[in-house]
Design an enzyme around this catalytic site. Structure first.
Site, mmCIF file in Angstrom:
data_model
loop_
_atom_site.group_PDB
_atom_site.id
_atom_site.type_symbol
_atom_site.label_atom_id
_atom_site.label_comp_id
_atom_site.label_asym_id
_atom_site.label_seq_id
_atom_site.Cartn_x
_atom_site.Cartn_y
_atom_site.Cartn_z
ATOM 1 N N GLU A 98 28.224 54.162 12.584
ATOM 2 C CA GLU A 98 28.108 52.755 12.990
ATOM 3 C C GLU A 98 28.126 52.653 14.521
ATOM 4 O OE1 GLU A 98 31.080 48.971 13.320
ATOM 5 O OE2 GLU A 98 31.441 50.424 11.723
ATOM 6 N N ASP A 158 24.896 51.239 16.517
ATOM 7 C CA ASP A 158 25.009 50.041 17.335
ATOM 8 C C ASP A 158 24.279 50.226 18.670
ATOM 9 O OD1 ASP A 158 26.320 47.415 18.124
ATOM 10 O OD2 ASP A 158 27.201 48.739 19.612
ATOM 11 N N GLU A 203 24.138 49.242 10.763
ATOM 12 C CA GLU A 203 24.225 50.035 11.989
ATOM 13 C C GLU A 203 24.438 51.514 11.669
ATOM 14 O OE1 GLU A 203 25.947 46.723 15.139
ATOM 15 O OE2 GLU A 203 27.369 48.034 14.088
ATOM 16 N N ASP A 230 27.912 46.322 9.497
ATOM 17 C CA ASP A 230 28.357 47.646 9.944
ATOM 18 C C ASP A 230 27.568 48.749 9.243
ATOM 19 O OD1 ASP A 230 30.205 46.398 11.537
ATOM 20 O OD2 ASP A 230 31.933 46.843 10.263
#
Length: 247
Positions: A63, A67, A139, A136
């Site tokens: 994650e 991101d 990502e 989440d």
């Protein structure tokens, strides 16, 4: 995609099996990417599942990586697509595309929730439809794609993921901050700040909240797993009604 079966193996109860056994996940059928099966399994593994399985690895590191990949891909796209926009407006548009709400919308659009590996507690409390968990995981999957393919492929994957968001003509206006837009519409009409009526129903593990707001004859409503999300949906509904009638 290739001709192989790309659906995640499931148990007789409809849950994803303990191992993805080399498959890439049915929700990826629309994307021309080949993710390492172990990385995909990791990307789908929430920390609540890990806590119940001897602290097995979970998706938070992926994650973190995803991101950054997401932010870079969207930033570069916006910079190239809107050469006339100043930095502040570019930042606002990026926020509209990478927010938790936006990524959760993406996740629901590809049916991601059903494939998550969650702990029993998260399952009971509606974790498969929680904005934060869905966002989440999106990502984390981006991170898995980056590690499994090339930076260029990961960038294309990100843009393919957010393509449905870009089809929404209000994405960079109402959807960015619907409560502020609605408040502005109310002020234009000399009305007080909008008041949201929120009700909840269902058991604690699967509770749904419905918000209703009325401004100048436009009544917006929204239902979600949290009060905040329900209010945002209601605000967007009402704001869209008002902007349509004012054109």
């Amino acid at each position: 995609m290739n001709g192989n079966d790309t659906s995640i193996p499931r148990t007789e109860h409809g849950e994803p099996s303990e191992s993805l056994q080399g498959d890439t996940g049915g929700f990826l059928d629309a994307f021309d990417v080949a993710i390492d099966p172990q990385l995909l399994e990791l990307a789908l593994t929430h920390r609540s599942w890990s806590a119940e399985h001897d602290s097995a690895p979970h998706n938070e590191r992926l994650e973190f990586l995803g991101d950054s990949i997401l932010g870079q891909a969207v930033t570069v796209w916006l910079y190239r697509e809107y050469p006339e926009l100043p930095e502040g407006e570019l930042a606002r548009r990026r926020a509209a595309l990478v927010s938790t709400v936006a990524l959760a919308e993406v996740a629901r659009g590809i049916g991601l929730g059903r494939w998550l590996r969650l702990g029993k507690g998260e399952k009971r409390t509606g974790g498969r439809d929680k904005d934060s968990i869905l966002a989440d995981t999106v990502e984390a999957i981006i991170g898995a794609v980056f590690l499994s393919t090339t930076p260029a492929t990961a960038e294309r994957f990100v843009l393919d993921l957010i393509a449905p968001l870009l089809e929404d003509p209000t994405r960079f206006t109402i959807a960015l901050d619907p409560k502020t837009v609605l408040q502005t519409e109310a002020a234009k009409r000399g009305l007080p700040h909008p008041v949201y009526q929120v009700t909840g129903e269902g058991p604690d593990h699967d509770r749904r909240y419905t918000a209703v707001v009325e401004v100048s004859g436009a009544t917006g409503s929204g239902t979600a797993t949290s009060k905040k999300a329900a209010e945002l949906l209601a605000a967007r509904d009402a704001a869209e009604q008002l902007t349509r009638t004012s054109r």
